[in-house]
Design an enzyme around this catalytic site. Structure first.
Site, PDB file in Angstrom:
ATOM      1  N   GLU A 147       0.871  -1.155   0.000  1.00 13.23           N
ATOM      2  CA  GLU A 147       0.000   0.000   0.000  1.00 13.23           C
ATOM      3  C   GLU A 147       0.922   1.223   0.000  1.00 13.23           C
ATOM      4  O   GLU A 147       1.802   1.326   0.859  1.00 13.23           O
ATOM      5  CB  GLU A 147      -0.873  -0.024   1.259  1.00 13.23           C
ATOM      6  CG  GLU A 147      -1.917   1.059   1.247  1.00 13.23           C
ATOM      7  CD  GLU A 147      -2.817   1.044   2.476  1.00 13.23           C
ATOM      8  OE1 GLU A 147      -2.732   0.094   3.281  1.00 13.23           O
ATOM      9  OE2 GLU A 147      -3.597   1.997   2.606  1.00 13.23           O
ATOM     10  N   ARG A 167       4.703 -13.049   9.695  1.00 10.81           N
ATOM     11  CA  ARG A 167       5.358 -11.755   9.527  1.00 10.81           C
ATOM     12  C   ARG A 167       6.761 -11.827  10.102  1.00 10.81           C
ATOM     13  O   ARG A 167       7.007 -12.576  11.034  1.00 10.81           O
ATOM     14  CB  ARG A 167       4.657 -10.689  10.359  1.00 10.81           C
ATOM     15  CG  ARG A 167       3.356 -10.217   9.938  1.00 10.81           C
ATOM     16  CD  ARG A 167       2.850  -9.204  10.956  1.00 10.81           C
ATOM     17  NE  ARG A 167       3.311  -7.863  10.641  1.00 10.81           N
ATOM     18  CZ  ARG A 167       2.762  -7.121   9.689  1.00 10.81           C
ATOM     19  NH1 ARG A 167       1.772  -7.576   8.964  1.00 10.81           N
ATOM     20  NH2 ARG A 167       3.207  -5.910   9.448  1.00 10.81           N
ATOM     21  N   LYS A 219       4.342   0.389   9.804  1.00 14.69           N
ATOM     22  CA  LYS A 219       4.476   1.676   9.120  1.00 14.69           C
ATOM     23  C   LYS A 219       3.950   2.817   9.993  1.00 14.69           C
ATOM     24  O   LYS A 219       4.489   3.910   9.980  1.00 14.69           O
ATOM     25  CB  LYS A 219       3.721   1.644   7.793  1.00 14.69           C
ATOM     26  CG  LYS A 219       4.531   0.985   6.687  1.00 14.69           C
ATOM     27  CD  LYS A 219       3.847   1.128   5.351  1.00 14.69           C
ATOM     28  CE  LYS A 219       2.786   0.084   5.172  1.00 14.69           C
ATOM     29  NZ  LYS A 219       2.265   0.013   3.793  1.00 14.69           N
TER      30      LYS A 219
END
Ligand code: ATP
Ligand code: MG
Length: 572
Positions: free
Chosen positions: A45, A272, A282
């Protein structure tokens, strides 16, 4: 290897695949599936810069594609949320992936390029009776959704006719309604034990411009809806994502099944990457930047790809690290020390050796002729004979490291002290004769003598010295600023236990040394090239703040892991 056969699982005498995803793919291929190759994607994204966690996903997706000829990996910007995204981030993401050494070829895509198609497919779901426009408020929708223990309730709008739904959806698209007035929802099962299947939203009204499509759309697809279809439109064979999407897989499959898409990518989840002493979110990285805890996204203490690059990490070391940590189905924490260790292994072989003195202490060699100077041969890299040698200037006045002298040294201190003899690397043996102090009693200069017979660093009479020091010639050395970095956080899991991650910020993560001296060859240093400053660590020229008039070096890593005792007993 140019032909597909040469890399097919049958003909490659390779060890068994190194992780469960590669095993699945190898089995599928052995069964004759994916004759056209394996197609993966990396779907960031564009709302921030890439970090070390993304590197794991990038290495996995691009790696698997390249191992499965004629495979390919797409770069797809998941730009379905217009409020937080930006082209600035897109350009940076592309640059970072290229720097890591990967290439998407012609396959650069944007979820926003599918907005028309996604809209058409949403209409198709409505026509099939699989989606409806709901007019409950966000709060009511939450209320109707139920809880993990209680089933949800059907919205009173759930039984709108296909015509009514098509009409309302078209008017949502035409911009007739304010934000929040309606949503398009999938019609699945309000009693499903999986909350994601309780008639999830597919589209919402957001009357905000998008950085790519401008004002064209007042409605935007939800991630879960756009993602699976984008994968299908692009012919993705394997949609690899992190574990938090496991519960979304039934929805991923439901949407593709209901629309009977020509291909149905397989979603596989993996853990992850979490790295100790850092944050890989982020949102938190953005907070560090915006609140001024670091100088920017590329601050060398950041675990962003650009931070790592500026700090002096190499693409190969990051890729090797990702290979080492593997791909698992269970979440875990990898120690930051492993990343540094991986880098050290590489730089030990590749980095030219240089001499630099961080905290200079002047040495005057009293028996060295006033008007004399010379050049001494130094080995560029003992690990790599092909790297050759260079000449290093030597003279009557030198600098050594303040920490390499003690006026009253303990027995185990093998460096310089009054009356002691040490070797200057590649140069001579020197003996400290006198110490000169300032009014405050601090040592400001050492008066030494040298033995001309020890040129090159060994004594013809066979006498030994215990210590070897690095040094620079006072006249010839270049002034430099040196930035020493330490971990940005003092705790393994910053923000763990419900605390604020900011409380774990290391106040000493940056030490700036403004008056270091480095050997003249470093005047030609280029950003992106690593040097080992002998006995001190690996350094690189700072790509942002250095200029020919003002050298700035970043310490990339120390020679040894100073945190080793902390790392022991922690995660591997
Ligand atoms: P964040 O939680 O930091 O906002 P994100 O997952 O929302 O990250 P995306 O831009 O959506 O960020 O990520 C792109 C891809 O990278 C996704 O497929 C995501 O699963 C993967 N990814 C993100 N963080 C990690 C991580 N720590 N380890 C492995 N893969 C990751
Ligand atoms: Mg995401």
């Amino acid at each position: 290897m140019t032909t597909a056969e040469s890399t097919s699982p049958e003909s490659t005498p390779e060890a068994s695949p190194r992780d469960f995803i590669r095993t699945i793919i190898a089995e599928e291929r052995a069964a004759g599936r994916h004759p056209d190759g394996v197609v993966t994607r990396f779907p960031p994204e564009p709302n921030g810069y890439l970090h070390i966690g993304h590197a794991k996903s990038i290495c996995l997706n691009f790696g698997i594609a390249s191992e499965n000829t004629p495979g390919r990996c797409h770069l797809r910007f998941d730009d379905t949320n217009p409020t937080k995204e930006d082209v600035e981030y897109e350009a940076a993401i592309e640059e970072d992936i290229r720097w890591l050494g990967f290439d998407w070829g012609t396959h650069l895509h944007y979820a926003s390029e599918y907005f028309d198609r996604l809209y058409e497919d949403a209409c198709e779901l409505i026509r099939r009776g699989k989606a409806y426009v709901d007019s409950l408020s966000a709060e009511e929708i939450r209320d109707y959704r139920g809880t993990l223990k209680e089933p949800g309730r059907n919205s009173p709008h759930r039984d709108r006719t296909v015509e009514e739904n098509l009409d309302l959806f078209a008017r949502m698209r035409a911009g007739e309604f304010p934000d929040g007035a309606h949503v398009l929802r999938a019609k699945i099962d309000m009693a499903s034990p999986n909350m994601n299947m309780r008639d999830p939203a597919l589209y919402r009204i957001r009357r905000v411009p998008h950085h790519r499509t401008g004002d064209a759309w007042p409605i935007y697809p939800m991630y879960d809806y756009a993602h699976c279809l984008s994968d299908a439109y692009e012919g993705i064979t394997h949609s690899l994502c992190t574990l938090e999407f496991e519960d979304h897989r039934p929805l991923y499959d439901w949407i593709l099944d209901e629309l009977q898409t020509p291909t149905h990518p397989r979603q596989i989840e993996f853990a992850r990457l979490n790295v100790s002493y850092t944050v890989t979110s982020k949102r938190k990285l953005l907070a560090l930047v915006e609140e001024g805890h670091v100088s920017g996204w590329d601050d060398p203490r950041m675990n962003t790809i650009r931070g790592l690059r500026r700090r002096g990490f190499t693409p190969a070391s990051v890729r090797r690290f990702c290979e080492r940590i593997g791909v698992a189905k269970r979440d875990g924490v990898v120690d930051w020390a492993l990343l540094e260790h991986t880098l050290r292994e590489e730089l030990n072989v590749t980095a030219p050796r240089m001499m630099g003195v961080l905290r200079p202490l002047k040495v005057v060699i009293e028996n060295y002729p006033e008007d004399q100077s010379e050049e001494l041969e130094a080995i560029n890299n003992p690990e790599d004979p092909a790297a050759g040698t260079r000449m290093v200037p030597f003279g009557r006045e030198l600098y050594i490291e303040q920490g390499d002298f003690m006026e009253d040294p303990p027995r185990k201190f093998f460096r310089l002290g009054p009356g002691r003899e040490v070797r200057l690397r590649y140069a001579y043996f020197i003996t400290c004769e006198r110490v000169i102090k300032n009014d405050a009693g601090a040592v400001v200069e050492l008066r030494c003598t040298y033995d001309p017979a020890t040129r090159g660093g060994s004594a013809p009479d066979g006498r030994k010295v215990k210590g070897t020091l690095h040094w620079v010639a006072a006249d010839a050395a270049l002034p430099a600023e040196v930035r020493l970095y330490d971990r940005l956080f003092t705790e393994e899991n910053p923000g763990g236990g419900g605390r604020d991650f900011r409380d774990a910020i290391n106040p000493d993560s940056l030490e700036v040394i403004s008056d270091a001296r480095v050997e003249p060859a470093l005047g030609d240093a280029r950003a992106g090239v690593a040097y080992q400053f002998e006995r001190l660590g690996y350094f690189c020229l700072d790509a942002v703040d250095a200029s020919p008039e003002h050298l700035v070096f970043n310490r990339t890593v120390t020679l040894r892991d100073s945190w080793a005792k902390h790392a022991k007993g922690g995660a591997k």
